[in-house]
Enzyme design. Structure first.
Site, PDB file in Angstrom:
ATOM      1  N   ARG A  72       0.842  -1.202   0.000  1.00 11.57           N
ATOM      2  CA  ARG A  72       0.000   0.000   0.000  1.00 11.57           C
ATOM      3  C   ARG A  72       0.877   1.252   0.000  1.00 11.57           C
ATOM      4  O   ARG A  72       2.089   1.187   0.229  1.00 11.57           O
ATOM      5  CB  ARG A  72      -0.916   0.020   1.233  1.00 11.57           C
ATOM      6  CG  ARG A  72      -0.165   0.038   2.542  1.00 11.57           C
ATOM      7  CD  ARG A  72      -1.060   0.387   3.719  1.00 11.57           C
ATOM      8  NE  ARG A  72      -0.383   0.169   4.983  1.00 11.57           N
ATOM      9  CZ  ARG A  72       0.498   1.002   5.527  1.00 11.57           C
ATOM     10  NH1 ARG A  72       0.843   2.114   4.896  1.00 11.57           N
ATOM     11  NH2 ARG A  72       1.061   0.719   6.691  1.00 11.57           N
ATOM     12  N   TRP A  78       0.066   0.889  12.857  1.00 10.72           N
ATOM     13  CA  TRP A  78      -0.260  -0.263  13.706  1.00 10.72           C
ATOM     14  C   TRP A  78      -1.727  -0.601  13.533  1.00 10.72           C
ATOM     15  O   TRP A  78      -2.573   0.294  13.371  1.00 10.72           O
ATOM     16  CB  TRP A  78       0.014   0.082  15.172  1.00 10.72           C
ATOM     17  CG  TRP A  78      -0.450  -0.952  16.163  1.00 10.72           C
ATOM     18  CD1 TRP A  78       0.255  -2.029  16.618  1.00 10.72           C
ATOM     19  CD2 TRP A  78      -1.713  -0.994  16.838  1.00 10.72           C
ATOM     20  NE1 TRP A  78      -0.491  -2.752  17.528  1.00 10.72           N
ATOM     21  CE2 TRP A  78      -1.704  -2.131  17.676  1.00 10.72           C
ATOM     22  CE3 TRP A  78      -2.845  -0.196  16.808  1.00 10.72           C
ATOM     23  CZ2 TRP A  78      -2.793  -2.483  18.475  1.00 10.72           C
ATOM     24  CZ3 TRP A  78      -3.934  -0.534  17.595  1.00 10.72           C
ATOM     25  CH2 TRP A  78      -3.897  -1.674  18.423  1.00 10.72           C
ATOM     26  N   CYS A 174       2.825   6.728  10.555  1.00 11.04           N
ATOM     27  CA  CYS A 174       2.627   7.403   9.270  1.00 11.04           C
ATOM     28  C   CYS A 174       3.763   8.366   8.942  1.00 11.04           C
ATOM     29  O   CYS A 174       3.609   9.259   8.106  1.00 11.04           O
ATOM     30  CB  CYS A 174       1.280   8.124   9.219  1.00 11.04           C
ATOM     31  SG  CYS A 174      -0.116   7.025   9.526  1.00 11.04           S
TER      32      CYS A 174
END
Length: 227
Positions: A72, A78, A174
Protein backbone atom coordinates in the site's frame (compact mmCIF):
# COMPACT_ATOMS: atom_id res chain seq x y z
CA UNK A 1 -22.98 -7.04 -9.63
CA UNK A 2 -23.90 -5.67 -6.20
CA UNK A 3 -21.73 -3.75 -3.76
CA UNK A 4 -21.21 -6.29 -0.99
CA UNK A 5 -20.10 -6.14 2.66
CA UNK A 6 -18.29 -8.90 4.60
CA UNK A 7 -17.54 -8.77 8.31
CA UNK A 8 -14.49 -10.97 8.82
CA UNK A 9 -14.22 -10.86 12.60
CA UNK A 10 -14.45 -8.64 15.68
CA UNK A 11 -13.20 -9.06 19.24
CA UNK A 12 -12.79 -11.69 20.51
CA UNK A 13 -12.64 -13.20 17.02
CA UNK A 14 -9.95 -10.89 15.67
CA UNK A 15 -8.37 -11.55 12.26
CA UNK A 16 -4.73 -12.33 11.54
CA UNK A 17 -3.23 -9.73 9.18
CA UNK A 18 -1.73 -12.29 6.79
CA UNK A 19 -5.10 -14.03 6.51
CA UNK A 20 -6.88 -10.76 5.72
CA UNK A 21 -4.22 -9.80 3.18
CA UNK A 22 -4.67 -13.13 1.41
CA UNK A 23 -8.45 -12.57 1.31
CA UNK A 24 -7.88 -9.10 -0.15
CA UNK A 25 -5.59 -10.41 -2.86
CA UNK A 26 -7.93 -13.21 -3.88
CA UNK A 27 -10.92 -10.87 -3.86
CA UNK A 28 -8.99 -8.27 -5.87
CA UNK A 29 -8.41 -10.85 -8.62
CA UNK A 30 -12.07 -11.89 -8.58
CA UNK A 31 -13.36 -8.30 -8.73
CA UNK A 32 -10.94 -7.49 -11.53
CA UNK A 33 -12.26 -10.49 -13.49
CA UNK A 34 -15.91 -9.60 -12.73
CA UNK A 35 -16.26 -12.88 -10.83
CA UNK A 36 -17.16 -11.13 -7.54
CA UNK A 37 -18.83 -7.81 -6.77
CA UNK A 38 -16.94 -4.86 -5.37
CA UNK A 39 -16.77 -5.72 -1.68
CA UNK A 40 -16.01 -3.90 1.59
CA UNK A 41 -14.26 -6.05 4.22
CA UNK A 42 -14.79 -4.90 7.82
CA UNK A 43 -12.80 -6.36 10.69
CA UNK A 44 -10.63 -6.05 13.77
CA UNK A 45 -7.01 -7.27 13.49
CA UNK A 46 -4.60 -9.16 15.68
CA UNK A 47 -1.93 -6.68 16.83
CA UNK A 48 0.53 -5.96 14.00
CA UNK A 49 2.76 -3.25 12.54
CA UNK A 50 2.52 -2.79 8.77
CA UNK A 51 4.84 -0.69 6.63
CA UNK A 52 3.81 0.94 3.38
CA UNK A 53 6.14 1.65 0.48
CA UNK A 54 7.33 5.02 1.79
CA UNK A 55 8.40 3.77 5.24
CA UNK A 56 11.88 4.94 6.28
CA UNK A 57 14.21 2.96 8.59
CA UNK A 58 13.80 5.53 11.36
CA UNK A 59 10.01 5.11 11.28
CA UNK A 60 10.17 1.46 12.37
CA UNK A 61 9.71 0.12 15.94
CA UNK A 62 12.42 1.27 18.31
CA UNK A 63 12.51 -2.12 20.06
CA UNK A 64 12.90 -4.22 16.91
CA UNK A 65 9.33 -5.58 16.89
CA UNK A 66 8.69 -7.40 13.57
CA UNK A 67 6.92 -5.47 10.81
CA UNK A 68 4.89 -6.71 7.84
CA UNK A 69 5.92 -4.86 4.67
CA UNK A 70 2.95 -4.33 2.36
CA UNK A 71 2.25 -2.87 -1.07
CA UNK A 72 0.00 0.00 0.00
CA UNK A 73 0.93 3.66 -0.07
CA UNK A 74 1.98 5.60 3.00
CA UNK A 75 4.36 4.68 5.81
CA UNK A 76 4.24 2.53 8.94
CA UNK A 77 1.21 2.12 11.14
CA UNK A 78 -0.26 -0.26 13.71
CA UNK A 79 -3.43 -2.36 13.60
CA UNK A 80 -4.97 -4.29 16.46
CA UNK A 81 -7.73 -4.86 18.96
CA UNK A 82 -10.02 -1.90 19.42
CA UNK A 83 -9.45 -0.52 15.91
CA UNK A 84 -12.06 -0.73 13.13
CA UNK A 85 -10.41 -1.61 9.82
CA UNK A 86 -12.12 -1.37 6.44
CA UNK A 87 -10.79 -2.75 3.17
CA UNK A 88 -12.95 -1.70 0.21
CA UNK A 89 -12.05 -3.82 -2.82
CA UNK A 90 -13.68 -1.68 -5.49
CA UNK A 91 -13.56 -1.62 -9.28
CA UNK A 92 -13.39 2.11 -9.94
CA UNK A 93 -15.14 3.53 -12.97
CA UNK A 94 -11.99 5.57 -13.72
CA UNK A 95 -8.46 5.57 -12.32
CA UNK A 96 -8.76 9.36 -12.01
CA UNK A 97 -11.34 8.83 -9.25
CA UNK A 98 -8.70 7.79 -6.68
CA UNK A 99 -8.30 11.25 -5.14
CA UNK A 100 -12.06 11.68 -4.81
CA UNK A 101 -12.38 8.17 -3.37
CA UNK A 102 -9.83 8.94 -0.63
CA UNK A 103 -11.64 12.19 0.15
CA UNK A 104 -14.92 10.27 0.38
CA UNK A 105 -13.47 7.81 2.92
CA UNK A 106 -12.25 10.73 5.03
CA UNK A 107 -15.61 12.51 4.80
CA UNK A 108 -17.52 9.35 5.77
CA UNK A 109 -15.48 8.99 8.96
CA UNK A 110 -15.78 12.70 9.74
CA UNK A 111 -19.57 12.55 9.28
CA UNK A 112 -20.03 9.48 11.48
CA UNK A 113 -17.85 10.90 14.28
CA UNK A 114 -19.95 14.07 14.25
CA UNK A 115 -23.37 12.41 13.99
CA UNK A 116 -22.74 9.60 16.47
CA UNK A 117 -20.49 11.28 19.06
CA UNK A 118 -20.47 15.02 18.41
CA UNK A 119 -16.76 14.92 17.59
CA UNK A 120 -15.57 17.66 15.25
CA UNK A 121 -12.82 15.96 13.27
CA UNK A 122 -11.33 17.21 10.02
CA UNK A 123 -8.68 16.70 7.36
CA UNK A 124 -5.26 18.38 7.44
CA UNK A 125 -3.72 19.73 4.25
CA UNK A 126 -0.80 17.62 3.10
CA UNK A 127 -1.65 14.75 5.46
CA UNK A 128 -4.00 11.85 4.80
CA UNK A 129 -6.53 10.52 7.25
CA UNK A 130 -8.85 12.14 9.79
CA UNK A 131 -7.65 14.42 12.56
CA UNK A 132 -8.65 16.18 15.76
CA UNK A 133 -7.16 19.67 15.66
CA UNK A 134 -8.60 21.35 18.76
CA UNK A 135 -5.53 20.95 21.01
CA UNK A 136 -1.91 22.09 21.17
CA UNK A 137 -0.94 19.18 18.84
CA UNK A 138 -3.00 17.58 16.09
CA UNK A 139 -4.21 14.06 16.90
CA UNK A 140 -4.79 11.44 14.21
CA UNK A 141 -7.92 9.37 14.79
CA UNK A 142 -8.11 7.50 11.46
CA UNK A 143 -5.48 6.47 8.91
CA UNK A 144 -5.94 5.78 5.20
CA UNK A 145 -3.57 3.84 2.95
CA UNK A 146 -4.39 2.38 -0.46
CA UNK A 147 -3.14 0.45 -3.43
CA UNK A 148 -4.87 0.67 -6.79
CA UNK A 149 -3.97 -1.95 -9.40
CA UNK A 150 -5.75 -1.95 -12.76
CA UNK A 151 -8.41 0.37 -11.28
CA UNK A 152 -9.29 -2.04 -8.43
CA UNK A 153 -8.55 -0.81 -4.92
CA UNK A 154 -6.97 -2.62 -1.97
CA UNK A 155 -6.29 -1.76 1.67
CA UNK A 156 -8.32 1.16 3.07
CA UNK A 157 -8.87 2.81 6.44
CA UNK A 158 -8.23 2.19 10.15
CA UNK A 159 -10.34 4.04 12.72
CA UNK A 160 -9.06 4.11 16.31
CA UNK A 161 -11.98 3.24 18.58
CA UNK A 162 -10.97 1.70 21.93
CA UNK A 163 -7.43 0.51 21.20
CA UNK A 164 -4.38 1.25 23.33
CA UNK A 165 -2.21 4.10 22.05
CA UNK A 166 0.97 2.54 23.45
CA UNK A 167 1.91 0.74 20.19
CA UNK A 168 2.08 4.10 18.40
CA UNK A 169 4.70 5.31 20.88
CA UNK A 170 7.09 2.64 19.59
CA UNK A 171 7.07 4.00 16.01
CA UNK A 172 6.71 7.25 14.11
CA UNK A 173 3.15 6.56 12.92
CA UNK A 174 2.63 7.40 9.27
CA UNK A 175 6.05 9.07 9.38
CA UNK A 176 4.63 12.09 11.24
CA UNK A 177 6.70 13.08 14.28
CA UNK A 178 5.03 16.39 15.18
CA UNK A 179 1.54 15.02 15.92
CA UNK A 180 -0.15 12.49 18.20
CA UNK A 181 -2.72 9.72 17.84
CA UNK A 182 -6.05 9.39 19.60
CA UNK A 183 -9.15 7.19 19.80
CA UNK A 184 -12.88 7.79 19.87
CA UNK A 185 -12.94 6.47 23.44
CA UNK A 186 -10.25 8.92 24.56
CA UNK A 187 -12.08 11.83 22.97
CA UNK A 188 -15.56 11.09 24.37
CA UNK A 189 -14.47 9.72 27.75
CA UNK A 190 -16.29 6.39 27.48
CA UNK A 191 -15.47 3.12 25.74
CA UNK A 192 -16.51 2.91 22.09
CA UNK A 193 -15.56 -0.36 20.40
CA UNK A 194 -15.38 -1.21 16.69
CA UNK A 195 -18.60 -3.21 17.12
CA UNK A 196 -20.30 -0.05 18.42
CA UNK A 197 -19.52 1.98 15.30
CA UNK A 198 -19.39 -0.54 12.46
CA UNK A 199 -23.09 -0.19 11.57
CA UNK A 200 -23.09 3.59 10.95
CA UNK A 201 -19.76 3.35 9.12
CA UNK A 202 -21.11 0.56 6.89
CA UNK A 203 -24.29 2.52 6.20
CA UNK A 204 -22.32 5.57 5.07
CA UNK A 205 -19.99 3.46 2.92
CA UNK A 206 -23.01 1.83 1.28
CA UNK A 207 -24.49 5.24 0.54
CA UNK A 208 -21.32 6.91 -0.79
CA UNK A 209 -19.13 4.31 -2.49
CA UNK A 210 -21.43 3.19 -5.36
CA UNK A 211 -20.78 6.44 -7.24
CA UNK A 212 -17.15 5.39 -7.70
CA UNK A 213 -17.88 1.95 -9.11
CA UNK A 214 -17.51 0.80 -12.68
CA UNK A 215 -20.69 1.30 -14.67
CA UNK A 216 -20.61 -2.41 -15.54
CA UNK A 217 -21.66 -3.17 -11.97
CA UNK A 218 -25.31 -3.23 -10.94
CA UNK A 219 -25.38 -1.46 -7.57
CA UNK A 220 -27.95 -2.73 -5.08
CA UNK A 221 -29.83 -0.65 -2.54
CA UNK A 222 -28.01 -0.28 0.78
CA UNK A 223 -30.72 -2.25 2.59
CA UNK A 224 -29.68 -5.35 0.74
CA UNK A 225 -25.93 -5.26 1.36
CA UNK A 226 -25.45 -4.55 5.06
CA UNK A 227 -25.62 -8.09 6.39
Amino acid sequence: MDLAFRRLGFHPDVVDYAEALDIQRRLHAEVLADESPSTVLLLEHEDVYTAGRRTEPEDRPRDGTPVVDVDRGGKITWHGRGQLVGYPILKLAERAMVKGYVAALEEIIIRVLDQEFGLRSTTVEGRSGVWMTDGPRDRKIAAIGLRVHRSVTMHGFALNCSNSLAPFENIIPCGIADADTTTISAEVGTEVTPADIVDPIAAQLAAELPRFLSVTENIAAAEGVLS
